[in-house]
Structure formats: structure tokens, C-alpha cells
Design a protein around this motif. Structure first.
Motif, short mmCIF file in Angstrom:
data_model
loop_
_atom_site.label_atom_id
_atom_site.label_comp_id
_atom_site.label_asym_id
_atom_site.label_seq_id
_atom_site.Cartn_x
_atom_site.Cartn_y
_atom_site.Cartn_z
N ILE A 21 0.82 -1.22 0.00
CA ILE A 21 0.00 0.00 0.00
C ILE A 21 0.85 1.26 0.00
CG2 ILE A 21 -1.62 1.36 1.39
CD1 ILE A 21 -2.84 -1.39 2.27
N TYR A 22 1.88 1.30 0.83
CA TYR A 22 2.64 2.53 1.02
C TYR A 22 3.83 2.70 0.10
CZ TYR A 22 -0.20 3.06 5.18
OH TYR A 22 -1.26 3.20 6.03
N LYS A 31 -3.47 -2.46 -6.39
CA LYS A 31 -3.11 -2.84 -5.03
C LYS A 31 -4.22 -3.65 -4.37
CE LYS A 31 -0.15 1.18 -4.29
NZ LYS A 31 0.02 2.42 -3.54
N GLY A 32 -5.46 -3.22 -4.56
CA GLY A 32 -6.60 -3.93 -3.97
C GLY A 32 -6.72 -5.35 -4.50
N TRP A 37 -5.90 -11.24 -3.92
CA TRP A 37 -5.25 -12.43 -4.46
C TRP A 37 -4.27 -13.00 -3.43
CZ3 TRP A 37 -5.43 -16.37 -7.41
CH2 TRP A 37 -4.30 -17.04 -7.84
N GLY A 38 -3.52 -12.14 -2.76
CA GLY A 38 -2.57 -12.60 -1.75
C GLY A 38 -3.24 -13.32 -0.60
N ARG A 39 -4.36 -12.79 -0.15
CA ARG A 39 -5.09 -13.44 0.95
C ARG A 39 -5.67 -14.78 0.52
NH1 ARG A 39 -7.93 -9.16 4.97
NH2 ARG A 39 -6.05 -7.96 5.39
N TRP A 40 -6.20 -14.82 -0.69
CA TRP A 40 -6.76 -16.07 -1.19
C TRP A 40 -5.65 -17.09 -1.37
CZ3 TRP A 40 -6.33 -19.31 -5.36
CH2 TRP A 40 -7.34 -20.25 -5.52
N HIS A 69 -15.80 -4.98 -7.57
CA HIS A 69 -15.91 -3.73 -6.81
C HIS A 69 -14.55 -3.12 -6.52
CE1 HIS A 69 -20.20 -3.56 -6.37
NE2 HIS A 69 -20.23 -4.83 -5.98
N VAL A 70 -13.54 -3.95 -6.35
CA VAL A 70 -12.18 -3.45 -6.13
C VAL A 70 -11.64 -2.81 -7.41
CG1 VAL A 70 -9.79 -4.15 -5.71
CG2 VAL A 70 -11.60 -4.97 -4.22
N VAL A 71 -11.76 -3.50 -8.54
CA VAL A 71 -11.16 -2.98 -9.78
C VAL A 71 -11.99 -1.87 -10.40
CG1 VAL A 71 -9.94 -5.12 -10.26
CG2 VAL A 71 -12.16 -4.73 -11.33
N TYR A 72 -13.26 -1.77 -10.05
CA TYR A 72 -14.12 -0.71 -10.60
C TYR A 72 -14.20 0.47 -9.64
CZ TYR A 72 -17.84 1.11 -13.56
OH TYR A 72 -18.57 1.87 -14.43
#
Length: 126
Positions: A21-22, A31-32, A37-40, A69-72
Motif C-alpha cells: 500500500i505505502y 493494489k486492492g 489475491w494474496g489473501r486467497w 468492486h475493487v477494480v471498478y
């Protein structure tokens, strides 16, 4: 999407997310999607190595509405398309997907996103 691990592993993963994020210069949408994807992947990592295309397909089937919703986030269809294609192409670049799998998975995602919005032509042209 909740973090699927606890304790030290969770702290390590959250630290990686904060770094993303930073310190990474990319769009909020990129990033979202990377965080989702990382959590999954953290939860399903062992299955990813066996069949990456099937794992990506499973991720899309399970979380397509959240991914959309993340990519839009910006409200731009072009930005959303670019984010999904960038993510799939990174997986291709690293040898996890073939070009035909990228096309198939992109179409799969946009068909499901079109159902959400109840529109005919949202995703890439056929």
C-alpha cells in the motif's frame, strides 16, 4: 475478505500488505486486487502449484463480485479492464498461465461482472 491465518503468519502477511500500500507505485485498483489475491493464495497456496489456471478460475468464481468492486473503484470501465488484464498478464509473465488461459479467464470474469451489472457488453470484445 478476512485474513485466513493467525499469529506470526498473519502479522507477516499484514506487513507485506502495508508495504504494498505505502511503497509500491501502482493504482489503488491494482493494489486492492493484489491484496485480495494474496489473501486467497495464502489460504489455498498448495492447490495453486498443482493447476494455476484452475486456481485462478476458482478465485474468480468465488470472489468475482468483490474483485469487480475493487477494480471498478475509480468508476472507469477501462481502468477495471486494465487492472484485471494486468493481473492475469503478470501471472502469464511468471509462467503460471498461457495466453489462451489469460483470454479464457478474462472472459470468465467479465461474463460474471456483466451479470452483476445486468448489461450485455461490459468486458473485452469476443
Amino acid at each position: 475478505m478476512p485474513l485466513p491465518v493467525f499469529g506470526f503468519d498473519a502479522e507477516t502477511h499484514l506487513s507485506k500488505e502495508e508495504d504494498l500500500i505505502y511503497f509500491v507505485q501502482s493504482s489503488d485498483e491494482d493494489k486492492g486486487l493484489e491484496i485480495l489475491w494474496g489473501r486467497w493464495l495464502l489460504e489455498k497456496e498448495s492447490r495453486f502449484g498443482e493447476d494455476p489456471a484452475r486456481s485462478v478460475s476458482s478465485f474468480i468464481n468465488s470472489y468475482w463480485e468483490l474483485i469487480y468492486h475493487v477494480v471498478y473503484h475509480s468508476g472507469s470501465k477501462m481502468t477495471a479492464r486494465h487492472t484485471v488484464m494486468t493481473w492475469l498478464m503478470v501471472l502469464k509473465f511468471h509462467g503460471h498461465l498461457s495466453q489462451s488461459e489469460v483470454v479464457r479467464l478474462s472472459k470468465q470474469f467479465w461474463r460474471q461482472a456483466a451479470q452483476l451489472l445486468n448489461v450485455e457488453k461490459l468486458g473485452p470484445k469476443k
